[in-house]
Motif scaffolding. Structure first.
Motif, PDB file in Angstrom:
ATOM      1  N   THR A  73     -25.849 -16.811   6.278  1.00 47.41           N
ATOM      2  CA  THR A  73     -26.025 -18.109   6.223  1.00 47.41           C
ATOM      3  C   THR A  73     -26.729 -18.461   4.886  1.00 47.41           C
ATOM      4  O   THR A  73     -27.271 -17.454   3.767  1.00 47.41           O
ATOM      5  N   ALA A  74     -26.511 -19.564   4.106  1.00 46.16           N
ATOM      6  CA  ALA A  74     -27.115 -20.042   2.835  1.00 46.16           C
ATOM      7  C   ALA A  74     -28.624 -19.653   2.871  1.00 46.16           C
ATOM      8  O   ALA A  74     -29.038 -19.148   1.932  1.00 46.16           O
ATOM      9  N   LYS A  75     -29.199 -19.878   3.995  1.00 44.52           N
ATOM     10  CA  LYS A  75     -30.908 -19.702   3.823  1.00 44.52           C
ATOM     11  C   LYS A  75     -31.166 -17.955   3.473  1.00 44.52           C
ATOM     12  O   LYS A  75     -31.886 -17.606   2.737  1.00 44.52           O
ATOM     13  N   THR A  76     -30.370 -17.144   4.357  1.00 44.19           N
ATOM     14  CA  THR A  76     -30.614 -15.899   4.200  1.00 44.19           C
ATOM     15  C   THR A  76     -30.173 -15.444   2.752  1.00 44.19           C
ATOM     16  O   THR A  76     -30.678 -14.489   2.186  1.00 44.19           O
ATOM     17  N   SER A  77     -29.125 -15.790   2.167  1.00 43.89           N
ATOM     18  CA  SER A  77     -28.402 -15.498   0.833  1.00 43.89           C
ATOM     19  C   SER A  77     -29.676 -15.803  -0.040  1.00 43.89           C
ATOM     20  O   SER A  77     -29.910 -15.117  -0.976  1.00 43.89           O
ATOM     21  N   ARG A  78     -30.331 -17.025   0.004  1.00 48.34           N
ATOM     22  CA  ARG A  78     -31.546 -17.506  -0.976  1.00 48.34           C
ATOM     23  C   ARG A  78     -32.461 -16.641  -0.751  1.00 48.34           C
ATOM     24  O   ARG A  78     -33.144 -16.155  -1.764  1.00 48.34           O
ATOM     25  N   ILE A  88     -32.577 -13.420   0.065  1.00 47.45           N
ATOM     26  CA  ILE A  88     -32.388 -11.892  -0.420  1.00 47.45           C
ATOM     27  C   ILE A  88     -32.517 -12.148  -2.267  1.00 47.45           C
ATOM     28  O   ILE A  88     -32.802 -11.159  -2.735  1.00 47.45           O
ATOM     29  N   ILE A  89     -31.867 -13.135  -2.358  1.00 49.75           N
ATOM     30  CA  ILE A  89     -31.748 -13.447  -4.015  1.00 49.75           C
ATOM     31  C   ILE A  89     -33.058 -13.554  -4.463  1.00 49.75           C
ATOM     32  O   ILE A  89     -33.721 -12.939  -5.494  1.00 49.75           O
ATOM     33  N   LYS A  90     -34.009 -14.414  -3.677  1.00 58.32           N
ATOM     34  CA  LYS A  90     -35.618 -14.480  -4.249  1.00 58.32           C
ATOM     35  C   LYS A  90     -36.061 -12.937  -4.284  1.00 58.32           C
ATOM     36  O   LYS A  90     -37.001 -12.656  -5.244  1.00 58.32           O
ATOM     37  N   THR A  91     -35.808 -12.400  -3.167  1.00 59.32           N
ATOM     38  CA  THR A  91     -36.577 -11.121  -3.087  1.00 59.32           C
ATOM     39  C   THR A  91     -36.029 -10.168  -4.289  1.00 59.32           C
ATOM     40  O   THR A  91     -36.935  -9.429  -5.089  1.00 59.32           O
ATOM     41  N   PHE A  92     -34.778  -9.989  -4.582  1.00 59.88           N
ATOM     42  CA  PHE A  92     -34.411  -9.209  -5.808  1.00 59.88           C
ATOM     43  C   PHE A  92     -35.185  -9.900  -7.242  1.00 59.88           C
ATOM     44  O   PHE A  92     -35.521  -9.119  -8.030  1.00 59.88           O
ATOM     45  N   VAL A  93     -35.094 -11.189  -7.352  1.00 54.73           N
ATOM     46  CA  VAL A  93     -35.831 -11.724  -8.150  1.00 54.73           C
ATOM     47  C   VAL A  93     -37.200 -11.399  -8.383  1.00 54.73           C
ATOM     48  O   VAL A  93     -37.714 -11.110  -9.514  1.00 54.73           O
ATOM     49  N   LYS A  94     -37.876 -11.619  -7.434  1.00 59.25           N
ATOM     50  CA  LYS A  94     -39.377 -10.818  -7.585  1.00 59.25           C
ATOM     51  C   LYS A  94     -39.533  -9.702  -7.688  1.00 59.25           C
ATOM     52  O   LYS A  94     -40.457  -9.369  -8.728  1.00 59.25           O
ATOM     53  N   THR A  95     -38.551  -8.783  -7.397  1.00 55.08           N
ATOM     54  CA  THR A  95     -38.874  -7.236  -7.629  1.00 55.08           C
ATOM     55  C   THR A  95     -38.594  -6.882  -9.116  1.00 55.08           C
ATOM     56  O   THR A  95     -39.123  -6.234  -9.792  1.00 55.08           O
ATOM     57  N   ALA A  96     -37.487  -7.892  -9.848  1.00 52.82           N
ATOM     58  CA  ALA A  96     -37.041  -7.374 -10.986  1.00 52.82           C
ATOM     59  C   ALA A  96     -38.104  -8.053 -12.111  1.00 52.82           C
ATOM     60  O   ALA A  96     -38.502  -7.482 -13.089  1.00 52.82           O
ATOM     61  N   LEU A  97     -39.053  -9.037 -11.584  1.00 58.36           N
ATOM     62  CA  LEU A  97     -40.031  -9.783 -12.399  1.00 58.36           C
ATOM     63  C   LEU A  97     -41.260  -8.711 -12.313  1.00 58.36           C
ATOM     64  O   LEU A  97     -42.239  -8.991 -13.142  1.00 58.36           O
ATOM     65  N   LYS A  98     -41.264  -7.821 -11.692  1.00 57.59           N
ATOM     66  CA  LYS A  98     -42.560  -7.005 -11.500  1.00 57.59           C
ATOM     67  C   LYS A  98     -42.818  -6.248 -12.797  1.00 57.59           C
ATOM     68  O   LYS A  98     -43.902  -6.019 -13.228  1.00 57.59           O
ATOM     69  N   CYS A 145     -35.948  -6.396 -18.301  1.00 54.23           N
ATOM     70  CA  CYS A 145     -36.137  -7.457 -17.114  1.00 54.23           C
ATOM     71  C   CYS A 145     -35.143  -8.550 -17.396  1.00 54.23           C
ATOM     72  O   CYS A 145     -34.480  -8.816 -16.229  1.00 54.23           O
ATOM     73  N   THR A 146     -35.031  -9.284 -18.690  1.00 48.42           N
ATOM     74  CA  THR A 146     -34.190 -10.426 -18.819  1.00 48.42           C
ATOM     75  C   THR A 146     -32.679 -10.127 -18.468  1.00 48.42           C
ATOM     76  O   THR A 146     -31.989 -10.583 -17.778  1.00 48.42           O
ATOM     77  N   ARG A 147     -32.456  -8.941 -19.027  1.00 46.66           N
ATOM     78  CA  ARG A 147     -31.096  -8.271 -18.977  1.00 46.66           C
ATOM     79  C   ARG A 147     -30.640  -7.997 -17.624  1.00 46.66           C
ATOM     80  O   ARG A 147     -29.599  -8.393 -17.194  1.00 46.66           O
ATOM     81  N   ASN A 148     -31.694  -7.292 -17.057  1.00 49.92           N
ATOM     82  CA  ASN A 148     -31.438  -6.967 -15.544  1.00 49.92           C
ATOM     83  C   ASN A 148     -31.143  -8.225 -14.647  1.00 49.92           C
ATOM     84  O   ASN A 148     -30.425  -8.418 -13.729  1.00 49.92           O
ATOM     85  N   LEU A 149     -32.016  -9.349 -14.973  1.00 54.25           N
ATOM     86  CA  LEU A 149     -31.908 -10.541 -14.098  1.00 54.25           C
ATOM     87  C   LEU A 149     -30.508 -11.325 -14.320  1.00 54.25           C
ATOM     88  O   LEU A 149     -29.866 -11.591 -13.392  1.00 54.25           O
ATOM     89  N   VAL A 150     -29.935 -11.154 -15.773  1.00 53.42           N
ATOM     90  CA  VAL A 150     -28.648 -11.912 -15.976  1.00 53.42           C
ATOM     91  C   VAL A 150     -27.648 -11.062 -15.139  1.00 53.42           C
ATOM     92  O   VAL A 150     -26.830 -11.650 -14.653  1.00 53.42           O
ATOM     93  N   ASP A 151     -27.756  -9.748 -15.476  1.00 52.62           N
ATOM     94  CA  ASP A 151     -26.631  -8.859 -14.770  1.00 52.62           C
ATOM     95  C   ASP A 151     -26.712  -9.110 -13.037  1.00 52.62           C
ATOM     96  O   ASP A 151     -25.738  -8.986 -12.561  1.00 52.62           O
ATOM     97  N   MET A 152     -27.765  -9.200 -12.486  1.00 53.71           N
ATOM     98  CA  MET A 152     -28.061  -9.292 -11.056  1.00 53.71           C
ATOM     99  C   MET A 152     -27.555 -10.901 -10.794  1.00 53.71           C
ATOM    100  O   MET A 152     -26.958 -10.916  -9.771  1.00 53.71           O
ATOM    101  N   ALA A 153     -27.838 -11.835 -11.529  1.00 52.43           N
ATOM    102  CA  ALA A 153     -27.420 -13.210 -11.497  1.00 52.43           C
ATOM    103  C   ALA A 153     -25.761 -13.164 -11.431  1.00 52.43           C
ATOM    104  O   ALA A 153     -25.108 -13.865 -10.591  1.00 52.43           O
TER     105      ALA A 153
END
Length: 337
Positions: A2-7, A9-19, A28-36
């Motif tokens: 579902t769209a809610k589940t996808s969101r 998951i993405i939010k979890t990845f972003v929070k992890t990357a920002l640590k 961190c910036t390059r990793n976020l762009v690659d992940m996006a």
């Protein structure tokens, strides 16, 4: 999925990357762009993040210190929530709905709305919430709100739409400590501060409260020289603004508008300043044409009347308080027209 589940998951990845953002902001910036790019499926997201990755290949890019400053001085939860509402709700999930309505109903739905709101309007939230509800049904999750009076009175309406990315454009003299305190619990809001003699003081208040903010200016024919020379962008980077937006005065010639937009794009691509030049109307149209062409950018005045827009030479005269948004779009921007 579902769209809610996808969101989530993405939010979890972003929070992890920002640590590790504080220790290694560039990585961190390059990793976020690659992940996006990995998660991107929509036309706009892929185009945007491919361009971002190309720009960040420049190790001396001023966008690296811009991002580092934003991560240090703006609330990370706000950056994440606003970014997801804009990028996922607006340009992925919402864009999917927009394209589906175009395909099945032949209605060209814009990806965002401009609402000029009088903060003295009685029953403000009650009057405007139906517009948000109708907009979200059509896939619109990005809203520009403008008020030249008390922006604090718009905050209850903004809070009620936490699944949207909302940009609140207001006068610099309206940015007070009380307003900043009232807005600090809202994570899906970016505040656009008008460019004038009090802009620096307003931005300092917002920065102290770790809120998301940028500057915007409506330029006249004579004032366009400040944009061409870069002085406006230099001022914006001194105020630590992620974006420096421009919008043409209605009296500006089409030639000047086009030249200002070309200059903004050229400056953005050349990465000249520690701020991102943005033309509100032209860039909105560009994104709209990627999501679902042909793009239509519309808005409504405080009395509910549609901005003075034309469709195929025909002057539009609709009122959002008297007609549904779907009916207005169907009558004005039907692909059968």
């Amino acid at each position: 999925m579902t769209a809610k589940t996808s969101r989530i998951i993405i939010k979890t990845f972003v929070k992890t990357a920002l640590k590790d953002a504080d220790e290694a902001p560039e990585r961190c910036t390059r990793n976020l762009v690659d992940m996006a790019l990995h998660f991107s499926k929509g036309r706009f997201q892929i185009s945007f993040f491919e361009m971002a990755r190309t720009m960040l290949n420049n190790e001396n890019s001023p966008y690296y210190p811009l991002i580092e400053d934003a991560l240090k001085h703006m609330d990370k939860d706000k950056l994440i929530e606003f970014g997801l509402n804009l990028g996922y709700n607006g340009c992925t999930m919402g864009a999917h709905i927009v394209r589906k309505i175009k395909r099945t109903e032949n209605i060209n739905v814009p990806w965002l709305l401009f609402l000029n709101i009088d903060s003295a309007h009685e029953n403000l939230t009650e009057s405007y919430q139906p517009i948000f509800d109708q907009g979200k049904e059509l896939g619109i999750y990005v809203y520009f709100l403008y008020t030249n009076k008390d922006p604090e009175k718009l905050l209850p309406l903004i809070r009620q739409n936490e699944d949207c990315a909302i940009i609140l454009l207001c006068g610099s003299n309206c940015i007070t400590e009380d307003f900043a305190d009232s807005a600090k619990d809202i994570n899906h809001l970016l505040i656009g501060v008008n460019y004038d003699d009090h802009t620096d003081a307003a931005c300092l208040v917002l920065r102290d409260h770790r809120l998301l903010y940028s500057v915007y200016r409506m330029y006249t024919e004579d004032e366009s020289s400040e944009i061409f020379s870069g002085s406006y962008y230099r001022y914006a980077e001194e105020l630590h603004c992620p974006f420096a937006a421009v919008i043409a005065d209605p009296a500006c010639s089409s030639e000047t508008r086009g030249n200002v937009y070309k200059a903004a794009v050229g400056t953005r691509v050349a990465q000249k300043y520690r701020t991102i030049p943005t033309d509100l109307m032209y860039d909105a149209e560009t994104v709209g044409n990627i999501i679902s062409p042909p793009s239509s950018v519309i808005g409504f005045q405080p009395d509910g009347t549609i901005y003075n827009l034309r469709n195929n030479g025909r002057l539009l005269s609709h009122n959002i308080f008297k007609e549904s948004l779907r009916d207005i779009l169907q009558k004005s921007f039907s692909m059968d027209e």
